[in-house]
Design a protein around this motif. Structure first.
Motif, PDB file in Angstrom:
ATOM      1  N   THR A   2       0.824  -1.201   0.000  1.00 31.65           N
ATOM      2  CA  THR A   2       0.000   0.000   0.000  1.00 31.65           C
ATOM      3  C   THR A   2       0.862   1.256   0.000  1.00 31.65           C
ATOM      4  O   THR A   2       0.579   2.221  -0.730  1.00 31.65           O
ATOM      5  CB  THR A   2      -0.918   0.004   1.240  1.00 31.65           C
ATOM      6  N   ALA A   3       1.927   1.260   0.820  1.00 30.14           N
ATOM      7  CA  ALA A   3       2.819   2.418   0.859  1.00 30.14           C
ATOM      8  C   ALA A   3       3.497   2.631  -0.489  1.00 30.14           C
ATOM      9  O   ALA A   3       3.635   3.769  -0.962  1.00 30.14           O
ATOM     10  CB  ALA A   3       3.868   2.223   1.955  1.00 30.14           C
ATOM     11  N   ASP A   4       3.901   1.547  -1.125  1.00 26.83           N
ATOM     12  CA  ASP A   4       4.518   1.638  -2.443  1.00 26.83           C
ATOM     13  C   ASP A   4       3.520   2.186  -3.461  1.00 26.83           C
ATOM     14  O   ASP A   4       3.859   3.010  -4.315  1.00 26.83           O
ATOM     15  CB  ASP A   4       5.010   0.253  -2.862  1.00 26.83           C
ATOM     16  N   TRP A   5       2.285   1.725  -3.368  1.00 27.06           N
ATOM     17  CA  TRP A   5       1.207   2.190  -4.250  1.00 27.06           C
ATOM     18  C   TRP A   5       0.963   3.682  -4.053  1.00 27.06           C
ATOM     19  O   TRP A   5       0.766   4.429  -5.013  1.00 27.06           O
ATOM     20  CB  TRP A   5      -0.047   1.372  -3.939  1.00 27.06           C
ATOM     21  N   LEU A   6       0.996   4.136  -2.814  1.00 22.45           N
ATOM     22  CA  LEU A   6       0.769   5.553  -2.532  1.00 22.45           C
ATOM     23  C   LEU A   6       1.945   6.419  -2.973  1.00 22.45           C
ATOM     24  O   LEU A   6       1.757   7.461  -3.604  1.00 22.45           O
ATOM     25  CB  LEU A   6       0.516   5.742  -1.025  1.00 22.45           C
ATOM     26  N   LEU A   7       3.167   5.990  -2.635  1.00 27.97           N
ATOM     27  CA  LEU A   7       4.341   6.783  -2.979  1.00 27.97           C
ATOM     28  C   LEU A   7       4.582   6.805  -4.485  1.00 27.97           C
ATOM     29  O   LEU A   7       5.168   7.755  -5.007  1.00 27.97           O
ATOM     30  CB  LEU A   7       5.576   6.232  -2.261  1.00 27.97           C
ATOM     31  N   GLY A   8       4.144   5.744  -5.163  1.00 31.12           N
ATOM     32  CA  GLY A   8       4.305   5.695  -6.600  1.00 31.12           C
ATOM     33  C   GLY A   8       3.363   6.619  -7.338  1.00 31.12           C
ATOM     34  O   GLY A   8       3.448   6.734  -8.560  1.00 31.12           O
ATOM     35  N   GLY A   9       2.504   7.293  -6.639  1.00 38.44           N
ATOM     36  CA  GLY A   9       1.585   8.209  -7.295  1.00 38.44           C
ATOM     37  C   GLY A   9       0.325   7.494  -7.736  1.00 38.44           C
ATOM     38  O   GLY A   9       0.344   6.701  -8.670  1.00 38.44           O
ATOM     39  N   VAL A  10      -0.774   7.723  -7.045  1.00 35.21           N
ATOM     40  CA  VAL A  10      -2.033   7.084  -7.405  1.00 35.21           C
ATOM     41  C   VAL A  10      -2.635   7.875  -8.563  1.00 35.21           C
ATOM     42  O   VAL A  10      -3.210   8.938  -8.380  1.00 35.21           O
ATOM     43  CB  VAL A  10      -2.985   7.038  -6.193  1.00 35.21           C
ATOM     44  N   ILE A  11      -2.481   7.342  -9.760  1.00 32.93           N
ATOM     45  CA  ILE A  11      -2.786   8.101 -10.971  1.00 32.93           C
ATOM     46  C   ILE A  11      -4.253   8.481 -11.043  1.00 32.93           C
ATOM     47  O   ILE A  11      -4.595   9.626 -11.353  1.00 32.93           O
ATOM     48  CB  ILE A  11      -2.365   7.284 -12.207  1.00 32.93           C
ATOM     49  N   VAL A  12      -5.151   7.534 -10.753  1.00 30.97           N
ATOM     50  CA  VAL A  12      -6.586   7.803 -10.881  1.00 30.97           C
ATOM     51  C   VAL A  12      -7.018   8.897  -9.911  1.00 30.97           C
ATOM     52  O   VAL A  12      -7.700   9.858 -10.288  1.00 30.97           O
ATOM     53  CB  VAL A  12      -7.397   6.509 -10.649  1.00 30.97           C
ATOM     54  N   VAL A  13      -6.612   8.777  -8.660  1.00 33.36           N
ATOM     55  CA  VAL A  13      -7.019   9.740  -7.639  1.00 33.36           C
ATOM     56  C   VAL A  13      -6.436  11.113  -7.932  1.00 33.36           C
ATOM     57  O   VAL A  13      -7.129  12.140  -7.855  1.00 33.36           O
ATOM     58  CB  VAL A  13      -6.603   9.250  -6.244  1.00 33.36           C
ATOM     59  N   GLU A  14      -5.152  11.158  -8.286  1.00 35.27           N
ATOM     60  CA  GLU A  14      -4.526  12.445  -8.587  1.00 35.27           C
ATOM     61  C   GLU A  14      -5.137  13.086  -9.826  1.00 35.27           C
ATOM     62  O   GLU A  14      -5.249  14.313  -9.908  1.00 35.27           O
ATOM     63  CB  GLU A  14      -3.025  12.265  -8.769  1.00 35.27           C
ATOM     64  N   ALA A  15      -5.532  12.266 -10.792  1.00 34.37           N
ATOM     65  CA  ALA A  15      -6.134  12.825 -12.007  1.00 34.37           C
ATOM     66  C   ALA A  15      -7.516  13.399 -11.729  1.00 34.37           C
ATOM     67  O   ALA A  15      -7.864  14.481 -12.224  1.00 34.37           O
ATOM     68  CB  ALA A  15      -6.215  11.741 -13.082  1.00 34.37           C
ATOM     69  N   ILE A  16      -8.325  12.706 -10.927  1.00 33.68           N
ATOM     70  CA  ILE A  16      -9.685  13.173 -10.644  1.00 33.68           C
ATOM     71  C   ILE A  16      -9.655  14.457  -9.820  1.00 33.68           C
ATOM     72  O   ILE A  16     -10.398  15.409 -10.103  1.00 33.68           O
ATOM     73  CB  ILE A  16     -10.487  12.075  -9.925  1.00 33.68           C
ATOM     74  N   PHE A  17      -8.800  14.491  -8.811  1.00 35.54           N
ATOM     75  CA  PHE A  17      -8.747  15.661  -7.925  1.00 35.54           C
ATOM     76  C   PHE A  17      -7.697  16.689  -8.366  1.00 35.54           C
ATOM     77  O   PHE A  17      -7.484  17.677  -7.659  1.00 35.54           O
ATOM     78  CB  PHE A  17      -8.462  15.213  -6.490  1.00 35.54           C
ATOM     79  N   VAL A  18      -7.057  16.456  -9.502  1.00 39.93           N
ATOM     80  CA  VAL A  18      -6.076  17.374 -10.093  1.00 39.93           C
ATOM     81  C   VAL A  18      -4.989  17.716  -9.059  1.00 39.93           C
ATOM     82  O   VAL A  18      -4.679  18.883  -8.817  1.00 39.93           O
ATOM     83  CB  VAL A  18      -6.748  18.660 -10.623  1.00 39.93           C
TER      84      VAL A  18
END
Length: 312
Positions: free
Chosen positions: A243-259
């Motif tokens: 989970t930490a790796d997933w978060l630090l790697g940049g959650v593309i979907v979440v970052e894209a939706i919330f810009v």
């Protein structure tokens, strides 16, 4: 333990090198190259040839890979083709928002997931256990983008409690911008992690050493905290690392939706603009992050439960 850490570090270095070679080869296999991207529309063949020579693209692939890898070992990941600045600077500016989201999500995830898992394990098969299990399974089945759109519609558009996106705002100056992204990031990990803690706690409660301390008259709270929880947490540490790796790697979907201007957004922008040095640099950073996070998780799991096979 020192020998174990040394072996894992050596394996991690090999994995990073393989990822770097794979990413470099895949980007080289893409149609076109950096010279075509820089030249833009209706390029002049003479201009493209000059750019290829200037960028060194006319040299053998192996030679360019060795040069890029040697420069990367010294922290030089090249220069962005879109913005006239170093790739390390592009990644550094995007790393802050992703790190902020990851730290907040993990700070809330660990106590919430552990508490839910231990609470569900107190009475296996009881009403509370069934309620927590049903709720977590339902939330885990919901896609992230669907939950993000739902939360934005309800809490941002209809109720107006939180901003719908981070456009034009500072994440540190306006903490309200972080509420909805962090909530979306929490929903799936808290379900999987609490399920693992629950399963580990149920197994630990049946272990002979727990039965022994229970016969000695220790209080249930002391038994759960000092004897059940460490053994229940060991398997969950592996999932927490992913989970930490997933978060630090940049959650593309979440970052894209919330810009959110994090690593996921930087990767999307680099791919759409064919900014290959940034793509290669991000891939190398993600590989190093994965190796380090999983190494830390294995060491922690082995320390929590030395007799288990977790982290071996």
């Amino acid at each position: 333990m020192i020998g174990y850490i040394a072996r894992r570090l050596l394996l991690g270095v090999v994995q990073v090198l393989l990822v770097a070679a794979g990413v470099f080869a895949l980007t080289e296999a893409l149609p076109g190259d950096a010279a075509v991207t820089i030249a833009g529309d209706n390029p002049d063949p003479a201009v493209i040839a000059g750019l290829r020579e200037q960028l060194g693209l006319n040299r053998p692939v192996g030679e360019r890979f060795a040069e890029w890898l040697a420069a990367a070992a010294h922290g030089d990941l090249g220069t962005s083709l879109v913005a006239p600045r170093p790739v390390s600077e592009v990644i550094g500016s995007a790393f802050g928002p992703s790190l902020l989201l990851a730290v907040l999500a993990l700070a809330l995830l660990i106590p919430l997931a552990t508490g839910l898992g231990m609470l569900a394990a107190r009475r296996e098969g009881g009403r509370l256990d069934r309620a927590i299990t049903s709720t977590t399974l339902g939330l885990y089945a919901a896609p992230e983008f669907a939950m993000a759109v739902l939360l934005v519609t309800v809490f941002a558009v209809q109720l107006g409690w939180f901003p719908p996106t981070a456009v034009g705002g500072s994440l540190t100056a306006n903490p309200a911008l972080l509420v909805l992204p962090v909530l979306v990031l929490l929903l799936r990990p808290i379900c999987s992690l609490s399920r693992l803690v629950r399963a580990g706690a149920i197994d630990a409660q049946r272990a002979p050493h727990v039965e022994h301390v229970r016969r000695l008259g220790l209080s249930p709270t002391r038994i759960r905290v000092f004897h059940v929880l460490p053994n229940a947490a060991a398997p969950a540490v592996q999932q927490l690392a992913r989970t930490a790796d997933w978060l630090l790697g940049g959650v593309i979907v979440v970052e894209a939706i919330f810009v959110v201007p994090g690593l996921g957004t930087a990767l999307l922008d680099a791919v759409s603009a064919r900014d290959l040095p940034v793509v290669q640099g991000l891939a190398l950073v993600f590989a190093c992050t994965t190796v380090l996070v999983n190494l830390g998780a294995d060491i922690t799991a082995r320390a929590l439960s030395p007799t288990s096979e977790v982290g071996r």
